[in-house]
Structures are given as structure tokens and as C-alpha cells.
Design an enzyme around this catalytic site. Structure first.
Site, PDB file in Angstrom:
ATOM      1  NE  ARG A 210      -3.590  -0.344   0.086  1.00 55.78           N
ATOM      2  CZ  ARG A 210      -4.418  -0.297  -0.955  1.00 55.78           C
ATOM      3  NH1 ARG A 210      -4.487  -1.298  -1.781  1.00 55.78           N
ATOM      4  NH2 ARG A 210      -5.145   0.773  -1.157  1.00 55.78           N
TER       5      ARG A 210
ATOM      6  CG  ASN B 207      10.072  -1.173   0.334  1.00 56.15           C
ATOM      7  OD1 ASN B 207       9.466  -2.176   0.728  1.00 56.15           O
ATOM      8  ND2 ASN B 207      10.121  -0.838  -0.951  1.00 56.15           N
TER       9      ASN B 207
ATOM     10  CG  HIS C  34      11.571  -1.658  -5.551  1.00 55.22           C
ATOM     11  ND1 HIS C  34      10.190  -1.582  -5.658  1.00 55.22           N
ATOM     12  CD2 HIS C  34      12.041  -1.581  -6.821  1.00 55.22           C
ATOM     13  CE1 HIS C  34       9.863  -1.447  -6.925  1.00 55.22           C
ATOM     14  NE2 HIS C  34      10.963  -1.440  -7.654  1.00 55.22           N
TER      15      HIS C  34
ATOM     16  CB  THR D 165      11.472   9.470   0.485  1.00 57.73           C
ATOM     17  OG1 THR D 165      11.491   8.899  -0.821  1.00 57.73           O
ATOM     18  CG2 THR D 165      12.858   9.376   1.115  1.00 57.73           C
TER      19      THR D 165
ATOM     20  CG  LEU E  46       5.807   4.156  -4.984  1.00 57.70           C
ATOM     21  CD1 LEU E  46       5.351   3.879  -3.566  1.00 57.70           C
ATOM     22  CD2 LEU E  46       4.652   3.939  -5.953  1.00 57.70           C
ATOM     23  CG  ASP E  47       9.205   1.986  -5.612  1.00 58.49           C
ATOM     24  OD1 ASP E  47       9.156   1.510  -4.466  1.00 58.49           O
ATOM     25  OD2 ASP E  47       8.422   1.644  -6.513  1.00 58.49           O
TER      26      ASP E  47
ATOM     27  CD  GLU F 240      13.259  -9.388  -2.960  1.00 61.42           C
ATOM     28  OE1 GLU F 240      12.501  -9.013  -2.049  1.00 61.42           O
ATOM     29  OE2 GLU F 240      12.843  -9.726  -4.086  1.00 61.42           O
TER      30      GLU F 240
HETATM   31  N1  NHR Z   1       5.095   4.494   0.193  1.00 60.63           N
HETATM   32  C1  NHR Z   1       5.864   5.569  -0.032  1.00 60.63           C
HETATM   33  N2  NHR Z   1       5.368   6.779   0.294  1.00 60.63           N
HETATM   34  N3  NHR Z   1       7.104   5.486  -0.561  1.00 60.63           N
HETATM   35  C2  NHR Z   1       7.621   4.298  -0.897  1.00 60.63           C
HETATM   36  O1  NHR Z   1       8.838   4.250  -1.405  1.00 60.63           O
HETATM   37  C3  NHR Z   1       6.846   3.116  -0.689  1.00 60.63           C
HETATM   38  C4  NHR Z   1       5.561   3.257  -0.133  1.00 60.63           C
HETATM   39  C5  NHR Z   1       4.741   2.133   0.063  1.00 60.63           C
HETATM   40  C6  NHR Z   1       5.194   0.882  -0.297  1.00 60.63           C
HETATM   41  C7  NHR Z   1       6.856  -0.610  -1.400  1.00 60.63           C
HETATM   42  C8  NHR Z   1       6.852  -0.593  -2.960  1.00 60.63           C
HETATM   43  C9  NHR Z   1       7.589  -1.793  -3.478  1.00 60.63           C
HETATM   44  O2  NHR Z   1       8.766  -1.969  -3.132  1.00 60.63           O
HETATM   45  C10 NHR Z   1       6.450   0.736  -0.895  1.00 60.63           C
HETATM   46  C11 NHR Z   1       7.286   1.837  -1.061  1.00 60.63           C
HETATM   47  C12 NHR Z   1       3.103  -0.799  -3.552  1.00 60.63           C
HETATM   48  C13 NHR Z   1       2.921  -0.023  -4.684  1.00 60.63           C
HETATM   49  C14 NHR Z   1       1.541   0.211  -5.251  1.00 60.63           C
HETATM   50  O3  NHR Z   1       1.406   0.743  -6.333  1.00 60.63           O
HETATM   51  C15 NHR Z   1       4.047   0.541  -5.249  1.00 60.63           C
HETATM   52  C16 NHR Z   1       5.318   0.332  -4.693  1.00 60.63           C
HETATM   53  C17 NHR Z   1       5.471  -0.429  -3.547  1.00 60.63           C
HETATM   54  C18 NHR Z   1       4.363  -1.007  -2.980  1.00 60.63           C
HETATM   55  N4  NHR Z   1       0.450  -0.172  -4.514  1.00 60.63           N
HETATM   56  C19 NHR Z   1      -0.953  -0.064  -4.935  1.00 60.63           C
HETATM   57  C20 NHR Z   1      -1.698   1.016  -4.120  1.00 60.63           C
HETATM   58  O4  NHR Z   1      -2.703   1.516  -4.660  1.00 60.63           O
HETATM   59  C21 NHR Z   1      -1.687  -1.353  -4.692  1.00 60.63           C
HETATM   60  C22 NHR Z   1      -1.122  -2.477  -5.509  1.00 60.63           C
HETATM   61  C23 NHR Z   1      -1.616  -3.854  -5.073  1.00 60.63           C
HETATM   62  O5  NHR Z   1      -2.328  -3.976  -4.062  1.00 60.63           O
HETATM   63  O6  NHR Z   1      -1.256  -4.817  -5.759  1.00 60.63           O
HETATM   64  O7  NHR Z   1      -1.328   1.302  -2.982  1.00 60.63           O
HETATM   65  O8  NHR Z   1       7.062  -2.584  -4.301  1.00 60.63           O
END
Ligand code: NHR
Length: 199
Positions: free
Chosen positions: A73, A89, A91, A123, A126-127, A156
Site C-alpha cells: 500500500r 523497504n 524493492h 520517502t 515512491l521507490d 533479497e
Molecule cells: N510508500 C511511499 N510513500 N514510498 C515508498 O517508497 C513506498 C511506499 C509504500 C510501499 C513498497 C513498494 C515496493 O517496493 C512501498 C514503497 C506498492 C505499490 C503500489 O502501487 C508501489 C510500490 C510499492 C508497494 N500499490 C498499490 C496502491 O494503490 C496497490 C497495488 C496492489 O495492491 O497490488 O497502494 O514494491
């Protein structure tokens, strides 16, 4: 998460918290006698409300470090800022390549010969947080997403415990230039060539 428990880190794992009541990690943690909690995002209309409830569940255990593992999320700026410098995290790509979802598919489609994983501070963007450690693996002929994912996952399981150990040992510094310094690490040597050159 199981690799972090198995690593016998100089830390107390105070809780394992998931947004998914069915997450396997909850049962795994409970089997080790670790406290667990669930904050189900589906019970919250707004991301900010979910994040507030999640922060409350986390803070009840007063952790020094918050470690995301398979957490899917996107977190709000307020949540991220609350844990600045102690929220990390892993990734499944060599950031800044292949942010977001389906990273192994992205890597195969791009035709890269080297792929991997990255532990980074979280931060708001994202990522994009400061990078602590990365591992590189070759992309092999005939790889599909699953084969590549398995090769990355094995790394990992190595680099995440290492990163958390450095944090526990207070060896990780976030420099003013936004980059990470690790105290007392020996220099990396050698290179991964993929495909391997002749002789
Ligand atoms: N939040 C922030 N603010 N910054 C980051 O760097 C984050 C974060 C939350 C999660 C993990 C990341 C990964 O390593 C992470 C890093 C989920 C999504 C996403 O699009 C993207 C990146 C990561 C985790 N999530 C969708 C959403 O609407 C849902 C997708 C699903 O449920 O399959 O939140 O992968």
C-alpha cells in the site's frame, strides 16, 4: 520477513503488522511468539485514515525501526515523515530502474542483462528513497518472470537482514547530499558480467 527472524539480528522484533488478515507472515510470526496485529486497509475509505490507524498500531510497540516486507500500500507523506530515517523497504529491482509493480516483467521487457533488488529508506516519493544496499543478479536466457523473481528473492533474503543489522549497529548515516554512508564496510570488488565474456 521469515529471513529477518531467522537472521538472529541484534534487535527485538517487537511486532509483525499486516494490512492483510490472510498474510502468511502473521502465522509465521505468531509461531515464533512475536506479537502480531492487523490493520485492514479495506476498512478505511481514505488512505490517510488507514495510515493513521497503522501508525497507531506500530507506535503501540515503540519500535526504533520499521521494516516493510511485501507491503503493497502506497503510504502518505504524513506517515512516511513520522518515521523519517527509520522506515525502510526492499524493492525487487536495481533502483532507480523499474519502480512500481511487476518489476521482473519490466526487466525482461527492457532486455537488461543484470537485475536485482534494493533496500532503501522510504520517502514520500515512491521507490525513490536513499539506497542502503543493492544486490545484482544476471538475467539468463529463457528466464520468465517466476524464474527471475526467484533469483532476485534469494538475494533479497541476504541483503535485507544485512541492512537491518547495519541499522541496529547504528552504522547507517543519511548524508546531507541525500546519500547513505555505511560505517566500516569493506570495499566491494569485482564485477558481474552478464552474459559472461569469452574466456
Ligand atoms: N510508500 C511511499 N510513500 N514510498 C515508498 O517508497 C513506498 C511506499 C509504500 C510501499 C513498497 C513498494 C515496493 O517496493 C512501498 C514503497 C506498492 C505499490 C503500489 O502501487 C508501489 C510500490 C510499492 C508497494 N500499490 C498499490 C496502491 O494503490 C496497490 C497495488 C496492489 O495492491 O497490488 O497502494 O514494491
Amino acid at each position: 520477513m521469515a529471513s529477518l527472524i531467522a537472521a538472529k539480528l541484534p534487535a527485538q522484533i517487537c511486532a509483525v503488522i499486516s494490512n492483510d488478515p490472510a498474510a502468511k507472515g502473521l502465522a509465521t510470526a505468531a509461531g515464533y511468539g512475536i506479537a502480531t496485529a492487523v490493520v485492514d486497509h479495506r476498512h478505511y475509505k481514505q488512505r490517510a485514515d488507514f495510515d493513521a490507524a497503522l501508525a497507531q498500531a506500530i507506535d503501540a510497540h515503540r519500535p526504533d525501526i520499521v521494516v516493510l516486507a511485501g507491503f503493497m500500500r502506497v503510504l502518505t507523506e504524513d506517515f512516511v515523515n513520522r518515521y523519517r530515517g527509520r522506515l525502510i523497504n526492499i524493492h525487487p529491482s536495481l533502483l532507480p530502474s523499474f519502480t512500481g509493480l511487476h518489476t521482473h516483467r519490466q526487466a525482461l521487457e527492457a532486455g537488461v542483462r543484470v537485475h536485482g533488488c534494493t533496500v532503501h529508506f522510504v520517502t514520500p516519493q515512491l521507490d525513490h528513497g536513499p539506497i542502503i544496499i543493492q544486490a545484482a543478479v544476471p538475467v539468463l536466457p529463457g528466464d520468465d518472470e517466476d524464474a527471475l523473481a526467484a533469483r532476485v528473492l534469494a538475494e533479497e533474503h541476504r541483503i535485507y537482514p544485512q541492512a537491518v543489522r547495519w541499522l541496529c549497529e547504528d552504522r547507517v548515516t543519511l548524508d546531507t547530499d541525500g546519500r547513505v554512508r555505511i560505517a566500516g564496510v569493506s570495499k566491494a570488488a569485482g564485477a558481474l558480467l552478464s552474459p559472461p565474456p569469452d574466456a
